[in-house]
Design a protein around this motif. Structure first.
Motif, PDB file in Angstrom:
ATOM      1  N   MET A  92     -35.625  -7.205 -33.722  1.00  0.00           N
ATOM      2  CA  MET A  92     -34.403  -6.651 -34.953  1.00  0.00           C
ATOM      3  C   MET A  92     -34.926  -5.349 -35.654  1.00  0.00           C
ATOM      4  O   MET A  92     -35.841  -5.707 -36.289  1.00  0.00           O
ATOM      5  N   ILE A  93     -33.063  -5.158 -36.216  1.00  0.00           N
ATOM      6  CA  ILE A  93     -34.091  -4.188 -37.141  1.00  0.00           C
ATOM      7  C   ILE A  93     -33.929  -4.345 -38.326  1.00  0.00           C
ATOM      8  O   ILE A  93     -32.757  -5.266 -38.936  1.00  0.00           O
ATOM      9  N   GLU A  94     -34.843  -3.817 -39.541  1.00  0.00           N
ATOM     10  CA  GLU A  94     -34.865  -3.683 -40.340  1.00  0.00           C
ATOM     11  C   GLU A  94     -33.763  -3.683 -41.379  1.00  0.00           C
ATOM     12  O   GLU A  94     -32.665  -2.291 -41.249  1.00  0.00           O
ATOM     13  N   ILE A  95     -33.118  -4.611 -41.724  1.00  0.00           N
ATOM     14  CA  ILE A  95     -31.699  -4.678 -42.716  1.00  0.00           C
ATOM     15  C   ILE A  95     -32.390  -5.583 -44.513  1.00  0.00           C
ATOM     16  O   ILE A  95     -32.778  -6.099 -44.188  1.00  0.00           O
ATOM     17  N   LYS A  96     -32.632  -3.968 -45.716  1.00  0.00           N
ATOM     18  CA  LYS A  96     -31.933  -4.312 -46.247  1.00  0.00           C
ATOM     19  C   LYS A  96     -31.200  -3.325 -47.127  1.00  0.00           C
ATOM     20  O   LYS A  96     -30.215  -2.527 -46.696  1.00  0.00           O
ATOM     21  N   ASN A  97     -31.412  -4.143 -48.596  1.00  0.00           N
ATOM     22  CA  ASN A  97     -30.428  -3.105 -49.558  1.00  0.00           C
ATOM     23  C   ASN A  97     -31.676  -1.518 -49.415  1.00  0.00           C
ATOM     24  O   ASN A  97     -32.237  -1.016 -50.482  1.00  0.00           O
ATOM     25  N   TYR A  98     -30.922  -0.874 -48.573  1.00  0.00           N
ATOM     26  CA  TYR A  98     -31.771   0.890 -49.285  1.00  0.00           C
ATOM     27  C   TYR A  98     -30.931   1.549 -49.731  1.00  0.00           C
ATOM     28  O   TYR A  98     -31.135   2.564 -50.753  1.00  0.00           O
ATOM     29  N   GLY A  99     -29.382   1.502 -50.048  1.00  0.00           N
ATOM     30  CA  GLY A  99     -28.625   2.543 -50.991  1.00  0.00           C
ATOM     31  C   GLY A  99     -27.304   3.195 -49.888  1.00  0.00           C
ATOM     32  O   GLY A  99     -26.523   1.906 -49.510  1.00  0.00           O
ATOM     33  N   THR A 100     -27.794   4.459 -49.526  1.00  0.00           N
ATOM     34  CA  THR A 100     -26.968   4.394 -48.816  1.00  0.00           C
ATOM     35  C   THR A 100     -27.505   4.269 -47.277  1.00  0.00           C
ATOM     36  O   THR A 100     -28.264   5.031 -47.576  1.00  0.00           O
ATOM     37  N   VAL A 101     -26.232   3.884 -46.347  1.00  0.00           N
ATOM     38  CA  VAL A 101     -27.275   4.074 -44.860  1.00  0.00           C
ATOM     39  C   VAL A 101     -25.652   4.713 -43.898  1.00  0.00           C
ATOM     40  O   VAL A 101     -24.845   4.608 -44.422  1.00  0.00           O
ATOM     41  N   VAL A 102     -26.638   5.318 -42.853  1.00  0.00           N
ATOM     42  CA  VAL A 102     -25.501   6.411 -42.341  1.00  0.00           C
ATOM     43  C   VAL A 102     -25.748   5.676 -41.436  1.00  0.00           C
ATOM     44  O   VAL A 102     -26.972   4.993 -40.440  1.00  0.00           O
ATOM     45  N   CYS A 103     -24.553   4.975 -40.156  1.00  0.00           N
ATOM     46  CA  CYS A 103     -25.182   4.176 -38.896  1.00  0.00           C
ATOM     47  C   CYS A 103     -24.033   4.894 -38.040  1.00  0.00           C
ATOM     48  O   CYS A 103     -22.831   4.900 -37.877  1.00  0.00           O
ATOM     49  N   VAL A 104     -25.035   5.559 -36.967  1.00  0.00           N
ATOM     50  CA  VAL A 104     -24.554   6.274 -35.642  1.00  0.00           C
ATOM     51  C   VAL A 104     -24.006   5.768 -34.681  1.00  0.00           C
ATOM     52  O   VAL A 104     -25.498   5.692 -33.742  1.00  0.00           O
ATOM     53  N   GLY A 105     -23.274   5.646 -33.980  1.00  0.00           N
ATOM     54  CA  GLY A 105     -23.171   5.320 -32.561  1.00  0.00           C
ATOM     55  C   GLY A 105     -22.430   6.022 -31.725  1.00  0.00           C
ATOM     56  O   GLY A 105     -21.117   7.233 -32.212  1.00  0.00           O
ATOM     57  N   GLY A 106     -22.550   6.081 -30.540  1.00  0.00           N
ATOM     58  CA  GLY A 106     -21.851   6.535 -29.094  1.00  0.00           C
ATOM     59  C   GLY A 106     -21.760   6.156 -28.087  1.00  0.00           C
ATOM     60  O   GLY A 106     -22.848   5.002 -27.954  1.00  0.00           O
ATOM     61  N   CYS A 107     -20.837   6.489 -27.098  1.00  0.00           N
ATOM     62  CA  CYS A 107     -20.662   5.740 -25.349  1.00  0.00           C
ATOM     63  C   CYS A 107     -21.255   4.117 -25.913  1.00  0.00           C
ATOM     64  O   CYS A 107     -20.428   3.456 -26.822  1.00  0.00           O
ATOM     65  N   TYR A 108     -21.428   2.653 -25.395  1.00  0.00           N
ATOM     66  CA  TYR A 108     -21.537   2.207 -25.540  1.00  0.00           C
ATOM     67  C   TYR A 108     -22.495   1.412 -27.519  1.00  0.00           C
ATOM     68  O   TYR A 108     -22.421   0.224 -27.300  1.00  0.00           O
ATOM     69  N   GLY A 109     -22.787   2.616 -27.729  1.00  0.00           N
ATOM     70  CA  GLY A 109     -23.895   2.446 -28.983  1.00  0.00           C
ATOM     71  C   GLY A 109     -22.512   2.026 -29.827  1.00  0.00           C
ATOM     72  O   GLY A 109     -23.004   2.211 -31.125  1.00  0.00           O
ATOM     73  N   ILE A 110     -21.811   2.634 -30.219  1.00  0.00           N
ATOM     74  CA  ILE A 110     -20.629   2.044 -30.543  1.00  0.00           C
ATOM     75  C   ILE A 110     -20.324   0.537 -30.567  1.00  0.00           C
ATOM     76  O   ILE A 110     -20.025   0.146 -32.327  1.00  0.00           O
ATOM     77  N   GLY A 111     -20.877   0.086 -29.596  1.00  0.00           N
ATOM     78  CA  GLY A 111     -20.674  -1.560 -29.855  1.00  0.00           C
ATOM     79  C   GLY A 111     -21.942  -1.962 -30.180  1.00  0.00           C
ATOM     80  O   GLY A 111     -21.386  -2.581 -31.560  1.00  0.00           O
TER      81      GLY A 111
END
Ligand SMILES: Cc1cc2nc3c(=O)[nH]c(=O)nc-3n(C[C@H](O)[C@H](O)[C@H](O)COP(=O)(O)OP(=O)(O)OC[C@H]3O[C@@H](n4cnc5c(N)ncnc54)[C@H](O)[C@@H]3O)c2cc1C
Ligand code: FES
Length: 272
Positions: A92-111
């Motif tokens: 799994m992707i590491e999920i923590k309280n980092y502060g500011t997180v940018v989530c970037v998606g394109g094509c199937y990755g938007i889902g």
């Protein structure tokens, strides 16, 4: 056998597939993937999870129709059964309280970026989601992403929605605007993830990308998915699929992805 609860086209060439699997639904986390096989002789199709409902026992993926197997998958209907649906696979992707997180998606990755943004938000991060498509009619899930993001930034290549350009253009602007960016996660086609990693390299902002090399068994046995990260060989299916974008040997990855291009083209031609 897994029952299909829903299969619909979200936008041209991109489909949603929701499958009943209470076991996977209970265990799945952002960044995990499943492997789907449509019949006894079919190839294995790895798909990143895009959503799930633990109570209903369902798992949702978003897939692009790119070749023979994904075309067959796009012909499935509600109530049909999938013989093989295996998961959760990968880390799994590491999920923590980092502060500011940018989530970037394109094509199937938007889902696929949606559960990452949701989990990052629920851990108290400021979440900026950035998505791209060739044109406005190829965008989807803006409403879902808006709900779990502090800001949703859209790019289209023809400028018909949001700003004209690519996710990497928006990222360069965000880097100038934000005081700090603590982490960037990117899911989608290989070129987009490469572009995103290059856009953040100079500022050394930790950039995690979800690699999608050709996979066969998905359990670390065959070696098909090997990638080079930080000078070491890794198997994307068990060591990843998420890696530091600044450490990846992108030239090798892009070359290896093209290995079966003749067979992929032939298999489509045979079928038509
Ligand atoms: C961990 C992982 C997660 C993925 N998640 C998604 C997702 O959520 N949605 C989505 O649309 N696609 C995803 N992919 C890519 C998807 O698996 C391929 O597009 C699909 O297998 C193509 O099969 P095809 O027969 O339709 O196309 P083909 O004609 O066989 O191939 C078309 C393209 O898909 C790639 N591909 C083919 N077979 C595989 C394979 N077994 N593993 C990986 N890539 C392959 C080829 O490099 C080629 O560029 C993911 C791949 C990986 C490894
Ligand atoms: S797919 Fe076989 S080792 Fe990763």
């Amino acid at each position: 056998m897994n029952k299909i609860i829903e299969r619909k086209m979200l936008v041209p060439n991109i489909h949603l597939l929701t499958v009943e699997d209470p076991f996977i639904a209970r265990k799945i986390q952002p960044g995990h993937f499943v492997i789907v096989k449509l019949d006894e002789y079919g190839e294995r199709i790895p798909l990143t999870v895009a959503d799930w409902d633990r109570e209903q026992g369902t798992v949702t993926c978003v897939f692009m129709q790119v070749g023979r197997s994904s075309r067959k998958m796009a012909e499935l209907k509600k109530g049909d059964y999938i013989p093989t649906f295996v998961g959760p696979l990968g880390k799994m992707i590491e999920i923590k309280n980092y502060g500011t997180v940018v989530c970037v998606g394109g094509c199937y990755g938007i889902g696929s970026i949606y559960p990452v943004a949701r989990a990052m938000k629920s851990r108290g991060n400021k979440v900026i989601s950035v998505i791209e498509a060739r044109s406005s009619f190829l965008l989807y899930w803006e409403d879902k992403l808006s709900e779990v993001s502090d800001d949703l930034i859209i790019s289209t290549m023809d400028g018909s929605a949001g700003k004209k350009g690519h996710n990497s253009d928006r990222l360069k602007e965000i880097i100038l605007q934000e005081k700090t960016i603590d982490r960037i996660i990117s899911i989608g086609c290989t070129f987009m993830m490469y572009d995103v990693s290059e856009a953040t390299r100079a500022d050394q902002i930790k950039t995690i990308v979800s690699l999608n090399p050709v996979m066969v068994d998905g359990t670390g046995m065959c070696g098909a998915c090997r990638v080079e990260v930080g000078g070491e060989t890794k198997f994307a299916c068990v060591d990843g699929p998420d890696f530091d974008g600044h450490q990846i040997n992108w030239d090798l990855l892009l070359t290896r992805r093209r290995i079966y291009i003749k067979e992929e083209t032939n298999s489509e031609e045979i079928n038509h």
